[in-house]
Design a protein around this motif. Structure first.
Motif, mmCIF file in Angstrom:
data_model
loop_
_atom_site.group_PDB
_atom_site.id
_atom_site.type_symbol
_atom_site.label_atom_id
_atom_site.label_comp_id
_atom_site.label_asym_id
_atom_site.label_seq_id
_atom_site.Cartn_x
_atom_site.Cartn_y
_atom_site.Cartn_z
ATOM 1 N N ASN A 1 0.847 -1.192 0.000
ATOM 2 C CA ASN A 1 0.000 0.000 0.000
ATOM 3 C C ASN A 1 0.883 1.241 0.000
ATOM 4 O OD1 ASN A 1 -1.461 2.273 1.629
ATOM 5 N ND2 ASN A 1 -3.091 0.935 0.878
ATOM 6 N N ALA A 2 0.728 2.087 -1.018
ATOM 7 C CA ALA A 2 1.585 3.253 -1.173
ATOM 8 C C ALA A 2 1.434 4.239 -0.019
ATOM 9 C CB ALA A 2 1.287 3.950 -2.504
ATOM 10 N N ASP A 3 0.182 4.520 0.372
ATOM 11 C CA ASP A 3 -0.045 5.486 1.447
ATOM 12 C C ASP A 3 0.550 4.997 2.767
ATOM 13 O OD1 ASP A 3 -1.396 7.177 -0.272
ATOM 14 O OD2 ASP A 3 -3.368 6.327 0.197
ATOM 15 N N GLN A 4 0.419 3.719 3.032
ATOM 16 C CA GLN A 4 0.966 3.158 4.267
ATOM 17 C C GLN A 4 2.495 3.229 4.265
ATOM 18 O OE1 GLN A 4 0.185 -1.025 4.862
ATOM 19 N NE2 GLN A 4 0.362 -0.875 7.083
ATOM 20 N N LEU A 5 3.102 2.962 3.106
ATOM 21 C CA LEU A 5 4.556 3.028 3.013
ATOM 22 C C LEU A 5 5.054 4.460 3.168
ATOM 23 C CD1 LEU A 5 7.264 1.702 2.519
ATOM 24 C CD2 LEU A 5 6.837 1.847 0.049
ATOM 25 N N ILE A 6 4.380 5.398 2.528
ATOM 26 C CA ILE A 6 4.780 6.807 2.660
ATOM 27 C C ILE A 6 4.681 7.258 4.104
ATOM 28 C CG2 ILE A 6 4.105 9.174 2.068
ATOM 29 C CD1 ILE A 6 3.269 8.099 -0.697
ATOM 30 N N SER A 7 3.601 6.889 4.766
ATOM 31 C CA SER A 7 3.423 7.253 6.172
ATOM 32 C C SER A 7 4.559 6.695 7.027
ATOM 33 C CB SER A 7 2.075 6.750 6.681
ATOM 34 O OG SER A 7 1.924 6.995 8.067
ATOM 35 N N SER A 8 4.925 5.437 6.791
ATOM 36 C CA SER A 8 5.996 4.808 7.568
ATOM 37 C C SER A 8 7.340 5.459 7.284
ATOM 38 C CB SER A 8 6.060 3.308 7.252
ATOM 39 O OG SER A 8 4.889 2.652 7.683
ATOM 40 N N LEU A 9 7.595 5.771 6.011
ATOM 41 C CA LEU A 9 8.869 6.406 5.661
ATOM 42 C C LEU A 9 8.960 7.822 6.215
ATOM 43 C CD1 LEU A 9 9.278 5.153 1.978
ATOM 44 C CD2 LEU A 9 10.734 4.566 3.934
ATOM 45 N N GLN B 1 7.919 8.592 9.103
ATOM 46 C CA GLN B 1 8.161 8.425 10.530
ATOM 47 C C GLN B 1 9.503 7.767 10.845
ATOM 48 O OE1 GLN B 1 4.687 6.958 12.934
ATOM 49 N NE2 GLN B 1 3.800 6.651 10.903
ATOM 50 N N TYR B 2 9.931 6.866 9.967
ATOM 51 C CA TYR B 2 11.076 6.022 10.302
ATOM 52 C C TYR B 2 12.157 6.087 9.233
ATOM 53 C CZ TYR B 2 7.439 3.963 13.268
ATOM 54 O OH TYR B 2 6.422 3.764 14.158
ATOM 55 N N ASN B 3 13.392 5.858 9.667
ATOM 56 C CA ASN B 3 14.501 5.764 8.718
ATOM 57 C C ASN B 3 14.521 4.421 8.012
ATOM 58 O OD1 ASN B 3 15.744 8.260 8.885
ATOM 59 N ND2 ASN B 3 16.884 7.713 10.715
ATOM 60 N N THR B 4 14.149 3.379 8.727
ATOM 61 C CA THR B 4 14.168 2.030 8.173
ATOM 62 C C THR B 4 12.780 1.426 8.289
ATOM 63 O OG1 THR B 4 16.479 1.714 8.814
ATOM 64 C CG2 THR B 4 15.206 -0.264 8.332
ATOM 65 N N VAL B 5 12.269 0.936 7.169
ATOM 66 C CA VAL B 5 10.948 0.306 7.152
ATOM 67 C C VAL B 5 11.100 -1.113 6.622
ATOM 68 C CG1 VAL B 5 8.619 0.349 6.214
ATOM 69 C CG2 VAL B 5 9.744 2.500 6.836
ATOM 70 N N THR B 6 10.680 -2.076 7.413
ATOM 71 C CA THR B 6 10.705 -3.481 7.006
ATOM 72 C C THR B 6 9.360 -3.865 6.408
ATOM 73 O OG1 THR B 6 12.337 -4.095 8.678
ATOM 74 C CG2 THR B 6 10.967 -5.856 7.796
ATOM 75 N N ILE B 7 9.400 -4.430 5.218
ATOM 76 C CA ILE B 7 8.193 -4.939 4.564
ATOM 77 C C ILE B 7 8.216 -6.461 4.675
ATOM 78 C CG2 ILE B 7 6.884 -5.102 2.421
ATOM 79 C CD1 ILE B 7 8.205 -2.493 1.530
ATOM 80 N N ASN B 8 7.320 -7.007 5.460
ATOM 81 C CA ASN B 8 7.243 -8.455 5.636
ATOM 82 C C ASN B 8 6.421 -9.056 4.502
ATOM 83 O OD1 ASN B 8 8.609 -8.775 8.271
ATOM 84 N ND2 ASN B 8 6.938 -7.472 8.996
ATOM 85 N N ILE B 9 6.957 -10.102 3.885
ATOM 86 C CA ILE B 9 6.247 -10.752 2.783
ATOM 87 C C ILE B 9 6.029 -12.230 3.122
ATOM 88 C CG2 ILE B 9 7.109 -9.168 1.032
ATOM 89 C CD1 ILE B 9 9.143 -11.278 0.189
ATOM 90 N N THR B 10 4.909 -12.756 2.674
ATOM 91 C CA THR B 10 4.618 -14.169 2.865
ATOM 92 C C THR B 10 4.902 -14.965 1.602
ATOM 93 O OG1 THR B 10 2.305 -13.756 2.282
ATOM 94 C CG2 THR B 10 2.875 -13.744 4.626
ATOM 95 N N GLY B 11 5.021 -14.274 0.475
ATOM 96 C CA GLY B 11 5.334 -14.924 -0.791
ATOM 97 C C GLY B 11 6.791 -14.753 -1.150
ATOM 98 N N ASP B 12 7.058 -14.665 -2.436
ATOM 99 C CA ASP B 12 8.431 -14.602 -2.926
ATOM 100 C C ASP B 12 8.915 -13.195 -3.247
ATOM 101 O OD1 ASP B 12 8.725 -17.338 -2.758
ATOM 102 O OD2 ASP B 12 8.104 -17.700 -4.833
ATOM 103 N N PHE B 13 8.002 -12.216 -3.259
ATOM 104 C CA PHE B 13 8.430 -10.880 -3.674
ATOM 105 C C PHE B 13 7.513 -9.810 -3.101
ATOM 106 C CE2 PHE B 13 5.641 -12.611 -6.963
ATOM 107 C CZ PHE B 13 4.692 -11.608 -7.087
ATOM 108 N N ALA B 14 8.037 -8.584 -3.149
ATOM 109 C CA ALA B 14 7.238 -7.401 -2.813
ATOM 110 C C ALA B 14 7.175 -6.511 -4.044
ATOM 111 C CB ALA B 14 7.869 -6.648 -1.646
ATOM 112 N N LEU B 15 6.012 -5.918 -4.271
ATOM 113 C CA LEU B 15 5.837 -4.931 -5.343
ATOM 114 C C LEU B 15 5.694 -3.563 -4.690
ATOM 115 C CD1 LEU B 15 3.321 -6.901 -7.607
ATOM 116 C CD2 LEU B 15 5.726 -6.409 -8.121
#
Length: 521
Positions: free
Chosen positions: A150-158, A160-174
């Motif tokens: 989710n773009a809005d969620q990622l922008i909000s996290s960035l 606030q934070y210097n480092t943002v971890t995106i947890n994936i359950t599959g093989d890739f993140a888009l």
């Protein structure tokens, strides 16, 4: 009189409100000043407090994986007209893609301030964020089941934070490119994490607008696809077979780490990382001996395994490289009968385990044999984990059919070697210690770990050697190699710069190069 008094009071109140709006906010409690830099293994900068306190804050520096590297004391620097007090600091941390900084605000014991700063070679400008109280320097979000973020969620996290971890359950993140546009120069990091491993991606290495242009699209229509997937069974079997052929075994992996930009109609382009060494973390099933284990990549065409700069912790391997491939960790136990008891035995065996050096045969290394310019160029290219480059050579005496052609091309591209004035490289000429030192220092520069040496330092470093006047052209490089601990004298007061280098000396210099660059433990 009351109406007049009320009117004047109201006018004053309005005036004060206007002034308060017009005046800039000049202090934020505590923070890192702009201009914090990370060069040559050293972080320098300033922190500030808006209220003076006799207790000076210390700056804590951590590695990307969270290991405490240094605690730097601060010294008073200045005080501005608004009352903010500035303190300068210097922290020697070694060489990483980035380090995390923190200090505690002595005026607010519940508040900490964080900054992530990148080595200037990888991310000019760096960036920081001042936060306090309940906010930390890292955040986490989850990708959807199809890998989309989710773009809005990622922008909000960035924000606030210097480092943002995106947890994936599959093989890739888009990752939506439009969410990254505003953070390409801010020192922000995205970590794509799965059970297979983690890809540590500084946003600064992504030129998202250029990627969109290559796809004939806008950033609104582009995703950065970060893949952290188990390799196919066939490739995993090839890695295991190749490791066994070398006398070793697979410890972790094989995992496909890949990075592409995807546009409309699934059009895609590979993301070029340039000279930026980017970390991939492979989880380890058990602790390994860092001297016998190494990170490797597999050439899926030839099934050949190659060294990848790798630092080990007790739970994972940090593989550092500026390209994408299938990566794994293997362990070996190489030895050669003719190095037993030799002064360079440990260095030779360590680099043999890491696939950097080979024996002349399976059982002999010939440590005192001379080494040619082409042979050493190939060793440096391996040490840096560079991809051999095919194509015509810039040297008149290097043919595309020569075994060393592709490694010489890579070394030229990385500015590690140059030729003679007549346009030749002289690949089969033996290399001397002066040339050896120069090539290693250039490799150290490519890795972003070359220390600066002033003219006075150079004179002082060379002065203690009675034969330093025999150095023909590489005074600066030799002095830098001495300062880095890469070069020792043949004796306490002789360098032997023009002496022919041996295979043992070459292995020792490469081991010191890799250690200095934090490419091995």
């Amino acid at each position: 009189m009351k109406p007049a008094v009320l009117q004047k009071t109201a006018q004053v109140t309005v005036l004060m409100l206007i002034i308060s709006v017009l005046l800039p906010v000049l202090a934020f409690g505590a923070g890192f000043s702009s201009g914090t830099s990370y060069k040559k293994g050293t972080v320098t900068g300033q922190v500030y407090l808006d209220v003076y306190n006799s207790v000076y804050p210390s700056v804590y520096a951590y590695s990307p994986e969270g290991t405490l590297l240094d605690v730097a004391d601060v010294t008073y620097s200045s005080k501005d007209v608004n009352g903010a007090v500035y303190f300068k600091f210097t922290s020697d941390v070694g060489t990483y893609n980035y380090v995390k900084l923190k200090f505690n605000d002595p005026n607010n014991v519940n508040s900490s301030v964080y900054q992530t700063v990148y080595r200037s070679k990888n991310s000019p400008g760096g960036g920081g964020w001042a936060g306090g109280g309940s906010t930390s320097g890292a955040g986490e979000i989850s990708a959807n089941s199809d890998g989309s973020v989710n773009a809005d969620q990622l922008i909000s996290s960035l924000n606030q934070y210097n480092t943002v971890t995106i947890n994936i359950t599959g093989d890739f993140a888009l990752i939506p490119a439009k969410a990254l546009v505003g953070f390409t120069s801010g020192g922000k990091v995205i970590i794509v994490k799965s059970t297979n491993g983690s890809y540590v991606l500084p946003i600064s290495v992504l030129n998202v607008k250029d990627l969109a242009s290559q796809l004939s699209a806008t950033t609104d229509d582009v995703n950065v696809k970060v893949t952290v997937a188990k390799a196919s069974q066939a490739i995993a079997d090839s890695v295991a077979s190749s490791a066994k052929a070398l006398g070793g075994e697979v410890v972790a992996g094989a995992v496909d780490f890949n990075l592409t930009a995807v546009g409309k109609n699934n059009a895609s382009v590979a993301v070029n990382l340039g000279s930026n060494y980017v970390s991939r973390y492979l989880p380890l099933p058990a602790s390994v001996d860092a001297d016998s284990a190494t990170g490797v990549l597999i050439d899926t065409t030839t099934n050949k395994l190659s060294f990848v700069p790798t630092v080990f912790s007790s739970t994972y391997a940090d593989l550092k490289r500026n390209g994408n491939s299938v990566y794994a960790v293997i362990k070996l136990d190489k030895s050669f009968g003719d190095v037993s008891g030799h002064w360079a035995q440990n260095n030779i065996e360590l680099l043999a385990n890491k696939l950097v050096v080979d024996g002349v045969t399976d059982t002999a290394f010939e440590p005192e044999r001379s080494i040619t310019r082409a042979e050493f160029a190939a060793l440096v290219v391996r040490s840096l984990g560079l991809t051999p480059m095919t194509g015509s050579s810039s040297f008149s005496d290097v043919e595309s059919s020569d075994w060393f052609s592709s490694t010489v091309n890579s070394a030229v591209y990385a500015k590690i070697i140059d030729g003679y004035e007549d346009g030749t490289f002289r690949p089969n000429a033996t290399i001397n210690r002066e040339e050896l030192a120069a090539m290693v220092v250039r490799a150290l520069d490519y890795a972003g770990a070359k220390p600066e040496v002033t003219a006075s330092e150079q004179s002082s470093l060379l002065a203690k050697f009675s034969d330093s006047d025999e150095i023909v052209w590489a005074e600066e490089e030799v002095a830098t190699a001495i300062k880095s601990g890469i070069v020792d004298g043949l004796t306490d007061d002789t360098l032997g710069a023009r002496d022919t280098a041996t295979r043992a000396q070459a292995a020792t210099m490469l081991k010191r190069l890799l250690t200095t660059a934090k490419f091995i433990n």
